[in-house]
Motif scaffolding. Structure first.
Motif, short mmCIF file in Angstrom:
data_model
loop_
_atom_site.label_atom_id
_atom_site.label_comp_id
_atom_site.label_asym_id
_atom_site.label_seq_id
_atom_site.Cartn_x
_atom_site.Cartn_y
_atom_site.Cartn_z
N GLU A 270 -1.43 -3.92 -6.31
CA GLU A 270 -1.92 -2.91 -7.24
C GLU A 270 -2.52 -3.50 -8.51
O GLU A 270 -3.45 -2.93 -9.07
N ALA A 271 -2.01 -4.61 -8.97
CA ALA A 271 -2.53 -5.21 -10.21
C ALA A 271 -3.95 -5.73 -9.99
O ALA A 271 -4.84 -5.50 -10.82
N ILE A 272 -4.19 -6.41 -8.88
CA ILE A 272 -5.52 -6.95 -8.59
C ILE A 272 -6.50 -5.81 -8.32
O ILE A 272 -7.60 -5.76 -8.89
N GLY A 273 -6.13 -4.88 -7.44
CA GLY A 273 -7.01 -3.77 -7.11
C GLY A 273 -7.28 -2.86 -8.30
O GLY A 273 -8.40 -2.39 -8.50
N GLY A 274 -6.24 -2.61 -9.11
CA GLY A 274 -6.42 -1.78 -10.30
C GLY A 274 -7.37 -2.42 -11.30
O GLY A 274 -8.22 -1.77 -11.89
#
Length: 144
Positions: free
Chosen positions: A76-80
């Motif tokens: 989620e951190a990378i995609g967000g």
């Protein structure tokens, strides 16, 4: 390895599903819109096919790649972060077009909001979910 914890609270799961619901359709819409612009550009012969192919690859990586990384792979951190950068990039293109054309020629409408707001909101929700998942992993789970 996924960073999504099974001990997440109900609001975190709801935010995650809202972010998925926003990011995946937006990614498909952005890719289809860029392919339409690609076909229009080839017909008008403004740039070469190689330039448009590179643009389509970049849009596919920024939109579909970010949605898949955040939603399916659980990063989620990378995609967000990628979704927020895609939204900021779309906002930059919109601001640039405001400086180049007059407001009468530009005809601001729903398309600009459909290309700018969903990645910003979904990316922010994914980052909040990531942060809350990290804090729920650090806290001990109460035993029944």
């Amino acid at each position: 390895m996924s960073n999504i914890s099974s001990a997440d609270a109900r609001p975190v799961k709801l935010m995650r599903w809202v972010a998925r619901f926003l990011s995946i359709p937006w990614a498909i819409f952005a890719l289809l819109f860029s392919m339409f612009a690609f076909a229009y550009g080839i017909e008008e012969r403004t740039y070469s096919v190689a330039v448009y192919t590179i643009i389509i690859i970049i849009v596919a990586l920024m939109s579909l790649g970010a949605a898949i990384i955040a939603s399916v792979w659980g990063k989620e951190a990378i995609g967000g972060g990628m979704l927020i950068s895609a939204g900021v990039l779309a906002l930059g293109v919109f601001i640039y077009s405001l400086t180049q054309y007059s407001l009468v020629e530009l005809q601001i409408g729903w398309l600009e909001f459909a290309l700018i707001l969903p990645p910003l909101v979904a990316g922010s929700l994914f980052l909040v979910c990531h942060r809350k998942s990290k804090t729920s992993e650090e806290q001990p789970v109460p035993e029944a």
